[in-house]
Motif scaffolding. Sequence first.
Motif, PDB file in Angstrom:
ATOM      1  N   ASP A  66      62.788   7.913  69.543  1.00 50.72           N
ATOM      2  CA  ASP A  66      63.184   6.758  68.733  1.00 50.72           C
ATOM      3  C   ASP A  66      62.217   5.599  68.893  1.00 50.72           C
ATOM      4  N   ARG A  67      61.775   5.352  70.109  1.00 47.21           N
ATOM      5  CA  ARG A  67      60.920   4.193  70.367  1.00 47.21           C
ATOM      6  C   ARG A  67      59.557   4.313  69.680  1.00 47.21           C
ATOM      7  N   CYS A  68      59.152   5.561  69.393  1.00 49.24           N
ATOM      8  CA  CYS A  68      57.844   5.724  68.755  1.00 49.24           C
ATOM      9  C   CYS A  68      57.972   6.210  67.315  1.00 49.24           C
ATOM     10  N   THR A  69      59.193   6.184  66.761  1.00 48.29           N
ATOM     11  CA  THR A  69      59.363   6.573  65.355  1.00 48.29           C
ATOM     12  C   THR A  69      60.174   5.512  64.605  1.00 48.29           C
ATOM     13  N   SER A  70      61.496   5.684  64.555  1.00 51.93           N
ATOM     14  CA  SER A  70      62.326   4.804  63.726  1.00 51.93           C
ATOM     15  C   SER A  70      62.249   3.346  64.153  1.00 51.93           C
ATOM     16  N   GLU A  71      62.320   3.086  65.457  1.00 56.22           N
ATOM     17  CA  GLU A  71      62.267   1.698  65.932  1.00 56.22           C
ATOM     18  C   GLU A  71      60.884   1.102  65.700  1.00 56.22           C
ATOM     19  N   LEU A  72      59.867   1.907  65.869  1.00 58.00           N
ATOM     20  CA  LEU A  72      58.491   1.426  65.774  1.00 58.00           C
ATOM     21  C   LEU A  72      58.096   1.098  64.343  1.00 58.00           C
ATOM     22  N   TYR A  73      58.573   1.881  63.364  1.00 55.89           N
ATOM     23  CA  TYR A  73      58.111   1.696  61.987  1.00 55.89           C
ATOM     24  C   TYR A  73      58.437   0.290  61.475  1.00 55.89           C
ATOM     25  N   GLU A  74      59.665  -0.134  61.632  1.00 58.10           N
ATOM     26  CA  GLU A  74      60.040  -1.466  61.164  1.00 58.10           C
ATOM     27  C   GLU A  74      59.324  -2.557  61.956  1.00 58.10           C
ATOM     28  N   TRP A  75      59.180  -2.329  63.267  1.00 59.80           N
ATOM     29  CA  TRP A  75      58.533  -3.327  64.116  1.00 59.80           C
ATOM     30  C   TRP A  75      57.100  -3.593  63.689  1.00 59.80           C
ATOM     31  N   GLN A  76      56.338  -2.515  63.472  1.00 56.47           N
ATOM     32  CA  GLN A  76      54.917  -2.693  63.190  1.00 56.47           C
ATOM     33  C   GLN A  76      54.677  -3.381  61.850  1.00 56.47           C
ATOM     34  N   LEU A  77      55.561  -3.139  60.868  1.00 55.79           N
ATOM     35  CA  LEU A  77      55.398  -3.812  59.584  1.00 55.79           C
ATOM     36  C   LEU A  77      55.573  -5.324  59.710  1.00 55.79           C
ATOM     37  N   LYS A  78      56.381  -5.739  60.655  1.00 56.25           N
ATOM     38  CA  LYS A  78      56.639  -7.168  60.840  1.00 56.25           C
ATOM     39  C   LYS A  78      55.665  -7.817  61.819  1.00 56.25           C
ATOM     40  N   ASN A  79      55.181  -7.065  62.800  1.00 56.59           N
ATOM     41  CA  ASN A  79      54.458  -7.679  63.910  1.00 56.59           C
ATOM     42  C   ASN A  79      52.977  -7.368  64.009  1.00 56.59           C
ATOM     43  N   ASN A  80      52.527  -6.238  63.467  1.00 57.64           N
ATOM     44  CA  ASN A  80      51.096  -5.931  63.586  1.00 57.64           C
ATOM     45  C   ASN A  80      50.271  -6.946  62.813  1.00 57.64           C
ATOM     46  N   PRO A  81      49.150  -7.405  63.367  1.00 62.83           N
ATOM     47  CA  PRO A  81      48.413  -8.536  62.777  1.00 62.83           C
ATOM     48  C   PRO A  81      47.438  -8.162  61.665  1.00 62.83           C
ATOM     49  N   LYS A  82      46.977  -6.921  61.626  1.00 63.18           N
ATOM     50  CA  LYS A  82      45.925  -6.569  60.670  1.00 63.18           C
ATOM     51  C   LYS A  82      46.506  -6.227  59.299  1.00 63.18           C
ATOM     52  N   GLU A  83      45.613  -6.126  58.296  1.00 62.81           N
ATOM     53  CA  GLU A  83      46.032  -5.897  56.916  1.00 62.81           C
ATOM     54  C   GLU A  83      46.739  -4.556  56.755  1.00 62.81           C
ATOM     55  N   LEU A  84      47.442  -4.445  55.645  1.00 62.30           N
ATOM     56  CA  LEU A  84      48.232  -3.262  55.356  1.00 62.30           C
ATOM     57  C   LEU A  84      47.340  -2.038  55.142  1.00 62.30           C
ATOM     58  N   PHE A  85      47.791  -0.926  55.679  1.00 62.05           N
ATOM     59  CA  PHE A  85      47.147   0.365  55.447  1.00 62.05           C
ATOM     60  C   PHE A  85      48.160   1.263  54.751  1.00 62.05           C
ATOM     61  N   VAL A  86      47.741   1.852  53.611  1.00 61.42           N
ATOM     62  CA  VAL A  86      48.659   2.660  52.801  1.00 61.42           C
ATOM     63  C   VAL A  86      48.167   4.099  52.744  1.00 61.42           C
ATOM     64  N   LEU A  87      48.941   5.008  53.320  1.00 63.10           N
ATOM     65  CA  LEU A  87      48.729   6.439  53.115  1.00 63.10           C
ATOM     66  C   LEU A  87      49.852   6.911  52.197  1.00 63.10           C
ATOM     67  N   HIS A  88      49.471   7.316  50.992  1.00 60.70           N
ATOM     68  CA  HIS A  88      50.477   7.701  49.996  1.00 60.70           C
ATOM     69  C   HIS A  88      50.791   9.178  50.136  1.00 60.70           C
ATOM     70  N   ASP A  89      52.060   9.470  50.296  1.00 62.51           N
ATOM     71  CA  ASP A  89      52.509  10.841  50.556  1.00 62.51           C
ATOM     72  C   ASP A  89      52.554  11.651  49.274  1.00 62.51           C
ATOM     73  N   GLY A  90      51.824  12.756  49.265  1.00 64.54           N
ATOM     74  CA  GLY A  90      51.946  13.710  48.169  1.00 64.54           C
ATOM     75  C   GLY A  90      53.248  14.461  48.326  1.00 64.54           C
ATOM     76  N   PRO A  91      54.112  14.442  47.324  1.00 64.08           N
ATOM     77  CA  PRO A  91      55.473  14.960  47.532  1.00 64.08           C
ATOM     78  C   PRO A  91      55.522  16.477  47.683  1.00 64.08           C
ATOM     79  N   PRO A  92      56.077  16.972  48.783  1.00 66.47           N
ATOM     80  CA  PRO A  92      56.312  18.413  48.882  1.00 66.47           C
ATOM     81  C   PRO A  92      57.422  18.810  47.919  1.00 66.47           C
ATOM     82  N   TYR A  93      57.466  20.070  47.581  1.00 64.55           N
ATOM     83  CA  TYR A  93      58.468  20.547  46.639  1.00 64.55           C
ATOM     84  C   TYR A  93      59.806  20.707  47.351  1.00 64.55           C
ATOM     85  N   ALA A  94      60.857  20.170  46.757  1.00 64.83           N
ATOM     86  CA  ALA A  94      62.187  20.164  47.388  1.00 64.83           C
ATOM     87  C   ALA A  94      62.863  21.506  47.193  1.00 64.83           C
TER      88      ALA A  94
END
Length: 984
Positions: A66-94
């Motif tokens: 949890d500390r390195c996944t769900s909790e970390l994701y929201e934290w880093q968006l609010k606290n990391n100082p550098k510009e946004l990095f976007v990796l766009h997910d190619g959708p797997p087939y459901a």
Amino acid sequence: MASLGASLSRSWRGSARSTWATTRSLCSTPTLLAKPKNPYTDTLLLPKTPFPLRANAVSREHLFKDRCTSELYEWQLKNNPKELFVLHDGPPYANGDVHLGHALNKILKDIVNRYKMIQGHKVWYRPGWDCHGLPIELKALEAIRESGTKLSAVEIRQLAKKRALSEIEKQKKDFQSWGVIGDWNNPYQTLTKDYEIRQLRVFHDMIKRGYIYRRLKPVYWSPSSRSALAEAELEYNEQHVSRSIHVRFPITGLSSALAQKWKNMGDIHAVIWTTTPWTLPANKAISINPTLNYSLIRIARGGNNHLYIIGADRVEAFAEEIEADSFEILDQVPGSDLIGTSYTHPLWKTEMPLIGGDHVTADSGTGLVHTAPGHGMEDYEVCQKLGIEPFSPVDDQGFYTNEAGPQFAGKEAFSEGASAVIEALENGSFLVKQCDYVHKYPYDWRTKKPVMLRATAQWFTNVEDLQKEAVKALKNVKMVPDVSIRRLEQFTLSRKEWCISRQRAWGVPIPALYDVETGEPLLTDSSVEHIIKVFNERGTDCWWEEADDAVFVAPEYRNNGKVYKRGYDTMDVWYDSGTSWTMIKEYTGRDGKDKPLADVYLEGSDQHRGWFQSSLLTSIAVTGNTPYGTLITHGFTLDEQGRKMSKSIGNTVVPSVITHGGKDKKLWPAYGTDVLRMWVASCEYTRDVSLGPSIIAQVSDSIRKIRTTARFLLGNLHDFSYNDCVPYSDLKDIDKYMLHEVVQFSKRVTQAYDDYTFNRATQHIQNFTTNDLSAFYFDVIKDRLYNEQSNSPSRRSAQTVLYHVLRAYTSSFAPFACHTAEEIYENYKAMTPQPETSVFKQGWFALEPQWNNAELENKWSVLKQLKAQVNQVLELARQDKVIRSSQEADVDLIIDGKSPAGSLIHAMNPDELSSLFLTSRVHLHDDGTDISGRFEQGTELGSEQTPCRIVARASSQHKCPRCWNYHAHQADTLCPRCTNILQQ
């Protein structure tokens, strides 16, 4: 790498000094006697750490997830100082269970994201799923189909949606189990209303720009799916068997160029060769190449003579193929002279023309090509220029219609229909030769059955008008590997049109209305805008649910004297996923002008034909820009023998077998998630990658060696904190050199991650672990760590370096071995100035400029070269049983003190050299000193190749019972250093 575990284990055990005095039995009968405890053991500073050598990953990784996944994701968006990095997910087939290819893809993306995150970037990663299309529809209908129940389109869509959402939840659970970080609470799904509306907006924009049109022309048609297919939905069967036939067509009228020349020749036939006899009922012409030469030949075969027109370069091959008795060339003419000649269709007795076509070659066949514009793209194009309309007497399921004639109607074209055509040709004496022909043929990638080219009215995107702009824009895209740009360019340039309509209920409807009387489509700006408005209010299901077509007719068309009805074609799923870039602006604020919407797209190499291309074309059409800045492609998964993983072969490996173990626990023990992740990081992923029991066992060993190294570091820092760090200027020379190596290591690893070459990063980590730490630095400093006083400057100097090494080392593998890194960090965060709740929150390791010392590198390259040579001489003495360990030896070095290498060595304290060589003493002598011994060796040091002699002999000193170094003056007494330490 193989020696790391043993080396570290030896250094831990051997230097722990928890030794037992050797006691010789005085009894006549061998008896096991308890060895007395060494009285000095408790005075040593042995490693102490709760960090276990064994990961016990299945039972322990969840403690750090949890500390390195769900909790970390929201934290880093609010606290990391550098510009946004976007990796766009190619959708797997459901649809369907996850496989190893999914793991390769998702973990590669996560390594990229985690590296950017620990570097301080805000990372935006919204996982997605491709939810429409035939496979999901078929799966949803399986149980219903067996009962024979027929469902409406509305019911089919409800079942398919339920199925897709169910599959998403299963796949999501697996993806998250691999430690993949992202916005899992808000994934994108191509079936949601907001997504479909954005997709329809792109479609609308492309209509306004003139890229969308409807046309009756051949498309890839899957009778098994009853739908048109795009090229990306095809796979090719190299072993497909077709019925190959040579057919003769009676010439009924000669061109003006040949009318006088051949008028008295007799009955002439044009001969074609085809592997699709089922298309002959749709024949509309025979194509010849005006630039090739053609021969009129007399063939003797079976007692009969025939006059045939054959390509001049194909005469001998043709005669051999039909097993002619002999042949004679009567005349040769250019292909242009044949244009204007006519023939009688062998089945319909109607007259048809010989036409010119540049697509005709002399590489195979007869040089004359049976032309059916309803069943071939080149046939269609050459006929369009002459106003010959396509004719395709085959229905959606691949059966001949009544237009094919009563003798063929109702027969399946591929099988009994083809047989009926061949029989009719044979009965009419038009069949020259038939045989089976093995060749490459397109199949429906979902149903695994052959497809056909069939003329139907479909919606198309004009790719030809987008090609040049798209390929030009690709020049600004970074490609990994860089050669993949040629692949994407090739696929983009090879298609002129993109068939985007499908004949299925489960998908996004093409918002077209049709004039009931004429069938003409209504696809104007205002009409489409009105339909999108209705969809935005009610959802796309209303297209099938609403009984009244008038609801979808825009006000300005309701009273124009025409009646309109809906069409029920849906969009190609590649169009669905290809418009996923539209959501990035909404969520990130990027507009795609100053920089691409997404920094990275990362998918398998098959997506050059699929998602990469559909995303590129739709984005270029609407925005004029590429949606991605970097395009990364990976290969496919193979077994250890290099075979493609296949259920039919039985060589597939399910990711859960690696993480949680298989039925055979000896073959497949439970390795945990980080072993799976390190396998991904270790792969040369741009090629096809192999996996099997032996490969994953090797990866597990690599993780174990990382843990062993971390355990040594943690164990020797048990009484240390950042406040105990020794200033750089006060560090020992070898400790400064090790910090220089940390700088070089960090640079190499950083560059590898920046280049997305993760296997190079793992190699650098393994080399640093084995060569710089285990085989060198740890061996040299263990005496200081265990035997000095706890706060002595010498010991603190070594601990300072271990502290910096630990932080840099842990950061280096955190992007792929995230759970291991978190567990290690949990054991050392208290000694840092600002403890965080996750290793990813402390950021990438910061390096001090002064640590980068080129002079030290030059000096220690000579010393390490000398150490290697000294070890060779000591090994000679060990093999001769003069010494048992290097610590029992004295070494003499004879080298010119005025040479660059010699002055460097003579300037050193002999005690430093003995510590480096792990020997009792080192004696330095100038060149010419008369010293020799049984064990000696000459070498050359440094760039100047300075001569140096090395002489080794047994030490005259005695073994200290506390530190085990041969520094004591008398037997069974402490050495001066240990005496001094114990007196304090």
